[in-house]
Design a protein around this motif. Sequence first.
Motif, PDB file in Angstrom:
ATOM      1  N   GLN A  37       0.827  -1.206   0.000  1.00 57.81           N
ATOM      2  CA  GLN A  37       0.000   0.000   0.000  1.00 57.81           C
ATOM      3  C   GLN A  37       0.863   1.258   0.000  1.00 57.81           C
ATOM      4  N   ASN A  38       1.958   1.230   0.749  1.00 63.15           N
ATOM      5  CA  ASN A  38       2.870   2.375   0.819  1.00 63.15           C
ATOM      6  C   ASN A  38       4.138   2.156  -0.001  1.00 63.15           C
ATOM      7  N   ASP A  39       4.195   1.049  -0.724  1.00 58.81           N
ATOM      8  CA  ASP A  39       5.323   0.704  -1.594  1.00 58.81           C
ATOM      9  C   ASP A  39       6.664   0.707  -0.868  1.00 58.81           C
ATOM     10  N   GLN A  40       6.700   0.021   0.255  1.00 61.07           N
ATOM     11  CA  GLN A  40       7.916  -0.168   1.037  1.00 61.07           C
ATOM     12  C   GLN A  40       8.196  -1.667   1.127  1.00 61.07           C
ATOM     13  N   TYR A  41       9.425  -2.071   0.804  1.00 64.31           N
ATOM     14  CA  TYR A  41       9.789  -3.487   0.788  1.00 64.31           C
ATOM     15  C   TYR A  41      11.144  -3.632   1.465  1.00 64.31           C
ATOM     16  N   LEU A  42      11.151  -4.340   2.588  1.00 63.57           N
ATOM     17  CA  LEU A  42      12.380  -4.486   3.357  1.00 63.57           C
ATOM     18  C   LEU A  42      12.659  -5.948   3.669  1.00 63.57           C
ATOM     19  N   ILE A  43      13.933  -6.262   3.733  1.00 64.66           N
ATOM     20  CA  ILE A  43      14.391  -7.529   4.298  1.00 64.66           C
ATOM     21  C   ILE A  43      15.232  -7.141   5.509  1.00 64.66           C
ATOM     22  N   ILE A  44      14.791  -7.606   6.662  1.00 65.46           N
ATOM     23  CA  ILE A  44      15.457  -7.310   7.928  1.00 65.46           C
ATOM     24  C   ILE A  44      16.176  -8.568   8.409  1.00 65.46           C
ATOM     25  N   SER A  45      17.420  -8.414   8.806  1.00 61.19           N
ATOM     26  CA  SER A  45      18.182  -9.519   9.393  1.00 61.19           C
ATOM     27  C   SER A  45      18.146  -9.373  10.904  1.00 61.19           C
ATOM     28  N   GLU A  46      17.783 -10.466  11.581  1.00 61.50           N
ATOM     29  CA  GLU A  46      17.650 -10.405  13.040  1.00 61.50           C
ATOM     30  C   GLU A  46      18.085 -11.735  13.639  1.00 61.50           C
ATOM     31  N   GLY A  47      18.764 -11.654  14.775  1.00 57.29           N
ATOM     32  CA  GLY A  47      19.174 -12.876  15.465  1.00 57.29           C
ATOM     33  C   GLY A  47      20.274 -12.599  16.466  1.00 57.29           C
ATOM     34  N   TRP A  48      21.039 -13.639  16.742  1.00 54.90           N
ATOM     35  CA  TRP A  48      22.063 -13.566  17.771  1.00 54.90           C
ATOM     36  C   TRP A  48      23.391 -14.087  17.248  1.00 54.90           C
ATOM     37  N   ASP A  49      24.442 -13.389  17.618  1.00 55.19           N
ATOM     38  CA  ASP A  49      25.812 -13.830  17.401  1.00 55.19           C
ATOM     39  C   ASP A  49      26.419 -13.953  18.786  1.00 55.19           C
ATOM     40  N   ASP A  50      26.409 -15.183  19.301  1.00 52.49           N
ATOM     41  CA  ASP A  50      26.799 -15.463  20.683  1.00 52.49           C
ATOM     42  C   ASP A  50      25.866 -14.695  21.615  1.00 52.49           C
ATOM     43  N   LYS A  51      26.357 -13.720  22.345  1.00 54.23           N
ATOM     44  CA  LYS A  51      25.507 -12.968  23.277  1.00 54.23           C
ATOM     45  C   LYS A  51      25.113 -11.594  22.739  1.00 54.23           C
ATOM     46  N   GLN A  52      25.429 -11.332  21.491  1.00 55.57           N
ATOM     47  CA  GLN A  52      25.121 -10.032  20.905  1.00 55.57           C
ATOM     48  C   GLN A  52      23.898 -10.147  19.991  1.00 55.57           C
ATOM     49  N   HIS A  53      22.908  -9.311  20.248  1.00 56.71           N
ATOM     50  CA  HIS A  53      21.723  -9.275  19.401  1.00 56.71           C
ATOM     51  C   HIS A  53      22.025  -8.462  18.147  1.00 56.71           C
ATOM     52  N   LEU A  54      21.667  -9.025  17.009  1.00 50.84           N
ATOM     53  CA  LEU A  54      21.890  -8.358  15.730  1.00 50.84           C
ATOM     54  C   LEU A  54      20.545  -8.021  15.103  1.00 50.84           C
ATOM     55  N   HIS A  55      20.424  -6.835  14.593  1.00 52.61           N
ATOM     56  CA  HIS A  55      19.195  -6.391  13.932  1.00 52.61           C
ATOM     57  C   HIS A  55      19.591  -5.315  12.938  1.00 52.61           C
ATOM     58  N   SER A  56      19.396  -5.606  11.642  1.00 50.02           N
ATOM     59  CA  SER A  56      19.805  -4.629  10.637  1.00 50.02           C
ATOM     60  C   SER A  56      18.967  -4.787   9.376  1.00 50.02           C
ATOM     61  N   CYS A  57      19.035  -3.781   8.560  1.00 45.78           N
ATOM     62  CA  CYS A  57      18.350  -3.779   7.276  1.00 45.78           C
ATOM     63  C   CYS A  57      19.292  -4.387   6.237  1.00 45.78           C
ATOM     64  N   LEU A  58      18.853  -5.450   5.587  1.00 46.19           N
ATOM     65  CA  LEU A  58      19.627  -6.035   4.500  1.00 46.19           C
ATOM     66  C   LEU A  58      19.295  -5.333   3.189  1.00 46.19           C
ATOM     67  N   ILE A  59      17.995  -5.147   2.938  1.00 51.70           N
ATOM     68  CA  ILE A  59      17.535  -4.509   1.698  1.00 51.70           C
ATOM     69  C   ILE A  59      16.340  -3.615   2.012  1.00 51.70           C
ATOM     70  N   HIS A  60      16.325  -2.436   1.419  1.00 56.07           N
ATOM     71  CA  HIS A  60      15.162  -1.555   1.498  1.00 56.07           C
ATOM     72  C   HIS A  60      14.921  -0.989   0.099  1.00 56.07           C
ATOM     73  N   VAL A  61      13.766  -1.318  -0.447  1.00 65.73           N
ATOM     74  CA  VAL A  61      13.355  -0.826  -1.766  1.00 65.73           C
ATOM     75  C   VAL A  61      12.014  -0.134  -1.591  1.00 65.73           C
ATOM     76  N   GLU A  62      11.840   0.986  -2.266  1.00 66.44           N
ATOM     77  CA  GLU A  62      10.532   1.637  -2.258  1.00 66.44           C
ATOM     78  C   GLU A  62      10.243   2.198  -3.640  1.00 66.44           C
ATOM     79  N   ILE A  63       8.969   2.379  -3.910  1.00 70.95           N
ATOM     80  CA  ILE A  63       8.557   2.993  -5.161  1.00 70.95           C
ATOM     81  C   ILE A  63       8.137   4.426  -4.846  1.00 70.95           C
ATOM     82  N   ILE A  64       8.800   5.365  -5.535  1.00 73.44           N
ATOM     83  CA  ILE A  64       8.513   6.793  -5.363  1.00 73.44           C
ATOM     84  C   ILE A  64       8.287   7.375  -6.752  1.00 73.44           C
ATOM     85  N   TYR A  65       7.101   7.942  -6.967  1.00 76.05           N
ATOM     86  CA  TYR A  65       6.773   8.562  -8.262  1.00 76.05           C
ATOM     87  C   TYR A  65       7.137   7.665  -9.443  1.00 76.05           C
ATOM     88  N   SER A  66       6.710   6.418  -9.375  1.00 75.93           N
ATOM     89  CA  SER A  66       6.876   5.425 -10.456  1.00 75.93           C
ATOM     90  C   SER A  66       8.315   4.970 -10.679  1.00 75.93           C
TER      91      SER A  66
END
Length: 111
Positions: A37-66
């Motif tokens: 509906q808002n033309d936002q498409y994301l792939i978010i990476s989330e999980g754990w590396d030992d005791k460190q929480h990881l959360h980041s954007c892998l891909i962000h695509v959006e449609i703006i004015y075609s």
Amino acid sequence: MDKLEPYRNIIRNTLAEYLNIFYANANIRNRAAFDSQNDQYLIISEGWDDKQHLHSCLIHVEIIYSKVWIQCDNTENGIANELVQAGIAKEDIVLGFHEPNVRKYTGFAVA
């Protein structure tokens, strides 16, 4: 036929492939956040590396004015050419993560 609906399908299908990536060194999974509906498409990476929480954007695509704007692309090979091979016109893709004065050298749209 409006080009945006096919573009939306191409984006969803192309990004969905990244949900199956296996990370050998950490307990991380990729998750899709698709908002057609808002033309936002994301792939978010989330999980754990030992005791460190990881959360980041892998891909962000959006449609703006075609135009298909790739705002974030942290993939190994980049997704722009994948989108072109799937049917999105190169002149309709903007590499938004590049500075505006650099975009004219990319071979893709400038805005």
